[in-house]
Design a protein around this motif. Structure first.
Motif, PDB file in Angstrom:
ATOM      1  N   VAL A 169      16.129  71.484  43.645  1.00  0.00           N
ATOM      2  CA  VAL A 169      17.182  70.541  43.258  1.00  0.00           C
ATOM      3  C   VAL A 169      18.524  71.266  43.269  1.00  0.00           C
ATOM      4  CG1 VAL A 169      18.003  68.957  41.490  1.00  0.00           C
ATOM      5  CG2 VAL A 169      15.538  69.279  41.824  1.00  0.00           C
ATOM      6  N   SER A 170      19.513  70.672  43.943  1.00  0.00           N
ATOM      7  CA  SER A 170      20.835  71.288  44.077  1.00  0.00           C
ATOM      8  C   SER A 170      21.773  70.826  42.966  1.00  0.00           C
ATOM      9  CB  SER A 170      21.455  70.924  45.427  1.00  0.00           C
ATOM     10  OG  SER A 170      20.647  71.366  46.495  1.00  0.00           O
ATOM     11  N   ILE A 171      22.654  71.718  42.543  1.00  0.00           N
ATOM     12  CA  ILE A 171      23.706  71.360  41.589  1.00  0.00           C
ATOM     13  C   ILE A 171      24.883  70.810  42.381  1.00  0.00           C
ATOM     14  CG2 ILE A 171      25.225  72.159  39.752  1.00  0.00           C
ATOM     15  CD1 ILE A 171      23.296  74.527  39.356  1.00  0.00           C
ATOM     16  N   SER A 172      25.178  69.548  42.190  1.00  0.00           N
ATOM     17  CA  SER A 172      26.291  68.905  42.879  1.00  0.00           C
ATOM     18  C   SER A 172      26.641  67.641  42.112  1.00  0.00           C
ATOM     19  CB  SER A 172      25.922  68.571  44.328  1.00  0.00           C
ATOM     20  OG  SER A 172      27.034  68.001  45.009  1.00  0.00           O
ATOM     21  N   ASN A 173      27.795  67.044  42.417  1.00  0.00           N
ATOM     22  CA  ASN A 173      28.193  65.845  41.693  1.00  0.00           C
ATOM     23  C   ASN A 173      28.026  64.569  42.511  1.00  0.00           C
ATOM     24  OD1 ASN A 173      30.576  67.514  42.717  1.00  0.00           O
ATOM     25  ND2 ASN A 173      31.423  65.447  42.745  1.00  0.00           N
ATOM     26  N   ASN A 174      27.406  64.663  43.687  1.00  0.00           N
ATOM     27  CA  ASN A 174      27.105  63.456  44.455  1.00  0.00           C
ATOM     28  C   ASN A 174      25.784  62.879  43.955  1.00  0.00           C
ATOM     29  OD1 ASN A 174      27.545  61.508  46.435  1.00  0.00           O
ATOM     30  ND2 ASN A 174      26.401  62.635  47.976  1.00  0.00           N
ATOM     31  N   LEU A 175      25.357  61.770  44.514  1.00  0.00           N
ATOM     32  CA  LEU A 175      24.072  61.164  44.183  1.00  0.00           C
ATOM     33  C   LEU A 175      23.654  60.262  45.333  1.00  0.00           C
ATOM     34  CD1 LEU A 175      24.449  57.879  43.075  1.00  0.00           C
ATOM     35  CD2 LEU A 175      25.841  59.157  41.471  1.00  0.00           C
ATOM     36  N   GLY A 176      22.406  59.800  45.293  1.00  0.00           N
ATOM     37  CA  GLY A 176      21.916  58.908  46.332  1.00  0.00           C
ATOM     38  C   GLY A 176      21.656  59.604  47.643  1.00  0.00           C
ATOM     39  N   ASP A 177      21.544  60.929  47.627  1.00  0.00           N
ATOM     40  CA  ASP A 177      21.356  61.743  48.827  1.00  0.00           C
ATOM     41  C   ASP A 177      19.870  61.910  49.116  1.00  0.00           C
ATOM     42  OD1 ASP A 177      21.319  64.130  50.611  1.00  0.00           O
ATOM     43  OD2 ASP A 177      23.433  64.281  50.073  1.00  0.00           O
ATOM     44  N   ALA A 178      19.539  62.249  50.356  1.00  0.00           N
ATOM     45  CA  ALA A 178      18.162  62.577  50.704  1.00  0.00           C
ATOM     46  C   ALA A 178      17.692  63.830  49.976  1.00  0.00           C
ATOM     47  CB  ALA A 178      18.029  62.779  52.215  1.00  0.00           C
ATOM     48  N   LYS A 179      18.637  64.686  49.592  1.00  0.00           N
ATOM     49  CA  LYS A 179      18.331  65.878  48.815  1.00  0.00           C
ATOM     50  C   LYS A 179      18.513  65.575  47.331  1.00  0.00           C
ATOM     51  CE  LYS A 179      20.084  68.900  52.500  1.00  0.00           C
ATOM     52  NZ  LYS A 179      20.567  67.818  53.387  1.00  0.00           N
ATOM     53  N   SER A 180      17.614  66.069  46.503  1.00  0.00           N
ATOM     54  CA  SER A 180      17.742  65.858  45.061  1.00  0.00           C
ATOM     55  C   SER A 180      18.916  66.652  44.513  1.00  0.00           C
ATOM     56  CB  SER A 180      16.453  66.254  44.346  1.00  0.00           C
ATOM     57  OG  SER A 180      15.417  65.346  44.656  1.00  0.00           O
ATOM     58  N   ILE A 181      19.646  66.025  43.598  1.00  0.00           N
ATOM     59  CA  ILE A 181      20.898  66.577  43.079  1.00  0.00           C
ATOM     60  C   ILE A 181      20.922  66.412  41.566  1.00  0.00           C
ATOM     61  CG2 ILE A 181      23.382  66.135  42.959  1.00  0.00           C
ATOM     62  CD1 ILE A 181      23.252  65.376  45.936  1.00  0.00           C
ATOM     63  N   VAL A 182      21.435  67.409  40.886  1.00  0.00           N
ATOM     64  CA  VAL A 182      21.591  67.321  39.433  1.00  0.00           C
ATOM     65  C   VAL A 182      22.999  67.755  39.056  1.00  0.00           C
ATOM     66  CG1 VAL A 182      20.745  69.669  38.973  1.00  0.00           C
ATOM     67  CG2 VAL A 182      20.490  67.878  37.215  1.00  0.00           C
ATOM     68  N   THR A 183      23.530  67.130  38.023  1.00  0.00           N
ATOM     69  CA  THR A 183      24.854  67.498  37.536  1.00  0.00           C
ATOM     70  C   THR A 183      24.875  67.437  36.025  1.00  0.00           C
ATOM     71  OG1 THR A 183      27.228  67.128  37.843  1.00  0.00           O
ATOM     72  CG2 THR A 183      25.872  65.176  37.556  1.00  0.00           C
ATOM     73  N   HIS A 184      25.854  68.113  35.448  1.00  0.00           N
ATOM     74  CA  HIS A 184      26.059  68.138  33.999  1.00  0.00           C
ATOM     75  C   HIS A 184      27.302  67.302  33.705  1.00  0.00           C
ATOM     76  CE1 HIS A 184      27.396  70.096  30.122  1.00  0.00           C
ATOM     77  NE2 HIS A 184      26.103  69.893  29.879  1.00  0.00           N
ATOM     78  N   PRO A 185      27.124  66.024  33.364  1.00  0.00           N
ATOM     79  CA  PRO A 185      28.268  65.105  33.262  1.00  0.00           C
ATOM     80  C   PRO A 185      29.363  65.559  32.307  1.00  0.00           C
ATOM     81  CG  PRO A 185      26.225  63.873  33.284  1.00  0.00           C
ATOM     82  CD  PRO A 185      25.845  65.316  33.161  1.00  0.00           C
ATOM     83  N   ALA A 186      29.000  66.169  31.181  1.00  0.00           N
ATOM     84  CA  ALA A 186      30.009  66.527  30.178  1.00  0.00           C
ATOM     85  C   ALA A 186      31.045  67.507  30.714  1.00  0.00           C
ATOM     86  CB  ALA A 186      29.331  67.100  28.939  1.00  0.00           C
ATOM     87  N   THR A 187      30.660  68.313  31.697  1.00  0.00           N
ATOM     88  CA  THR A 187      31.600  69.309  32.236  1.00  0.00           C
ATOM     89  C   THR A 187      32.046  69.000  33.664  1.00  0.00           C
ATOM     90  OG1 THR A 187      29.715  70.686  32.906  1.00  0.00           O
ATOM     91  CG2 THR A 187      30.742  71.178  30.776  1.00  0.00           C
ATOM     92  N   THR A 188      31.593  67.866  34.215  1.00  0.00           N
ATOM     93  CA  THR A 188      31.985  67.516  35.589  1.00  0.00           C
ATOM     94  C   THR A 188      32.507  66.082  35.644  1.00  0.00           C
ATOM     95  OG1 THR A 188      29.689  66.898  36.148  1.00  0.00           O
ATOM     96  CG2 THR A 188      30.364  69.170  36.615  1.00  0.00           C
ATOM     97  N   THR A 189      31.670  65.118  35.894  1.00  0.00           N
ATOM     98  CA  THR A 189      32.096  63.740  36.167  1.00  0.00           C
ATOM     99  C   THR A 189      32.787  63.074  34.987  1.00  0.00           C
ATOM    100  OG1 THR A 189      29.899  62.915  35.546  1.00  0.00           O
ATOM    101  CG2 THR A 189      30.281  63.396  37.873  1.00  0.00           C
ATOM    102  N   HIS A 190      32.466  63.500  33.765  1.00  0.00           N
ATOM    103  CA  HIS A 190      33.053  62.883  32.572  1.00  0.00           C
ATOM    104  C   HIS A 190      33.791  63.904  31.709  1.00  0.00           C
ATOM    105  CE1 HIS A 190      30.241  59.791  33.885  1.00  0.00           C
ATOM    106  NE2 HIS A 190      30.843  58.946  33.092  1.00  0.00           N
ATOM    107  N   GLN A 191      34.222  65.016  32.329  1.00  0.00           N
ATOM    108  CA  GLN A 191      34.866  66.081  31.564  1.00  0.00           C
ATOM    109  C   GLN A 191      36.226  65.683  31.005  1.00  0.00           C
ATOM    110  OE1 GLN A 191      37.750  67.847  32.745  1.00  0.00           O
ATOM    111  NE2 GLN A 191      37.867  66.567  34.583  1.00  0.00           N
ATOM    112  N   ARG A 192      36.905  64.713  31.634  1.00  0.00           N
ATOM    113  CA  ARG A 192      38.238  64.338  31.172  1.00  0.00           C
ATOM    114  C   ARG A 192      38.212  63.508  29.885  1.00  0.00           C
ATOM    115  NH1 ARG A 192      39.667  59.036  32.407  1.00  0.00           N
ATOM    116  NH2 ARG A 192      41.850  59.526  32.052  1.00  0.00           N
TER     117      ARG A 192
END
Length: 395
Positions: free
Chosen positions: A334-357
């Motif tokens: 599983v890759s660390i990235s902020n995309n989703l819906g990819d053929a490759k599995s992806i994980v992200t930490h929302p508190a420090t990325t997508t929702h950090q603001r």
């Protein structure tokens, strides 16, 4: 040919064939029209084109393009809407839908659980004189209390990012329509495969096509689906004059993504169900959030509305940020990235990325804890993903 098939093909068939326009060369694959402008036979024809005399009479790529029109027609057919307008990104679609319909003094009611960039767009609306009220999107009583005569729009993610709340689309639509408001549904997490939002009452459906529609992490794109009147008379003028149009090359990528989307997304959802079940009760986790699990607060609604739990899972690592980061750094598949819906599995930490603001208080209110991880399940074998996640969690 069976007439019933000709009139109403399966969505998987529509995703392969609908909207194809072939040039004089009769190409099998959809053509990419990489041109910014179009030539007119005469000054009179140019004048007629600028008056908008026909759906296939193109002027400038910012206004429309044959490849993009194929994508728009195909996604509109899948959504069951009259029309669609393709945009440069998913956020261009959200921005275009909301800003094109609102003016100073208007009122918008929105679910509080939204992607960080969607919250930013709503904050911009407030700066331009639009009143925005936030509600718990899962509580119809809160929607009813906030909506009022003159409310312009109700806006929500049909499945929220990242905590996977499932919104009762028809319930909200009934309340919004009763006061004359339009329903704008961001359908990214639920996907065109599992959520027919327009059939349940959404007036406008927006997507980040970057996600499941592309499915390969190759290009940015968005799309606004709705009535022809809204798409062409409201959204299109705003987008074509403010520069939010899609690249024809990206439209071509999205067309090709649509042909396999149904197969991909169903396989991803099947794996997500297995992964969620395997992780449920793991001692390193405080909770596993997945609409396909019986303990999800909107499980019954998700099954009625979607028929599946979708491709996204949220897991909360018990040890907070430090333990979550340690698990992330131990992942091998599983890759660390902020995309989703990819053929490759992806994980992200929302508190420090997508929702950090967001403030700590706002994140806590939304359930975005320091240990929360958002997992987008890809096309790898479920057993491999489960083994990778367990290994990462167990150290």
């Amino acid at each position: 040919m069976d007439d019933s098939f000709a009139k109403a093909p399966h969505p998987r068939t529509q995703a392969v064939h609908h909207g194809i326009r072939r040039s004089q060369y009769g190409e099998m694959a959809e053509a990419i029209f990489l041109t910014q402008g179009f030539v007119y036979d005469s000054a009179e024809q140019a004048e007629a084109r600028f008056k908008g005399t026909g759906p296939d009479e193109f002027i400038y790529a910012r206004y429309g393009n044959p490849t993009s029109r194929m994508f728009e027609d195909r996604i509109a057919a899948l959504e069951g809407t009259e029309d669609a307008f393709a945009t440069a990104s998913g956020m261009a679609a959200v921005n275009g839908a909301l800003f094109s319909m609102c003016k100073p003094g208007d009122h918008v009611v929105a679910s509080r659980a939204l992607f960080g960039s969607c919250l930013y767009v709503l904050d911009l609306l407030k700066k331009f004189g639009v009143e925005v009220s936030y509600v718990d999107g899962t509580d119809l009583d809160q929607w009813k209390a906030a909506l009022r005569p003159g409310t312009r729009a109700a806006f929500f993610e049909t499945m929220s990012n990242p905590t996977l709340e499932v919104i009762d689309i028809q319930g909200v639509a009934d309340l919004a329509h009763a006061v004359g408001a339009l329903v704008v549904a961001d359908n990214v997490f639920a996907t065109p495969v599992f959520s027919r939002a327009a059939e349940l009452g959404a007036d406008v459906v927006v997507y980040s096509a970057t996600k499941h529609i592309d499915g390969g992490g190759r290009a940015l794109a968005g799309v606004i689906c709705g009535t022809r009147q809204f798409v062409r008379d409201v959204a299109e003028p705003y987008l074509k004059h403010t520069g939010g149009a899609i690249s024809p090359f990206h439209s071509w990528i999205m067309l090709n993504g649509l042909t396999t989307m149904d197969l991909r997304v169903r396989a991803q959802a099947d794996s997500a169900q297995k992964v969620a079940q395997a992780l449920q009760g793991h001692p390193a986790l405080s909770r596993v959030i997945y609409p396909g699990l019986a303990n999800h607060p909107q499980h019954d609604l998700a099954m009625r509305q979607m028929g599946a739990g979708g491709t996204m899972i949220a897991i909360e690592v018990a040890g907070g940020k430090e333990a979550a980061f340690a698990a992330l750094n131990r992942l091998e598949i599983v890759s660390i990235s902020n995309n989703l819906g990819d053929a490759k599995s992806i994980v992200t930490h929302p508190a420090t990325t997508t929702h950090q603001r967001l403030s700590d208080e706002d994140r806590a209110h939304l359930g975005i804890t320091p240990g929360l991880l958002r997992l987008s399940v890809g096309l790898e074998h479920a057993d491999d993903l489960i083994a990778d996640l367990r290994r990462a969690l167990e150290g």
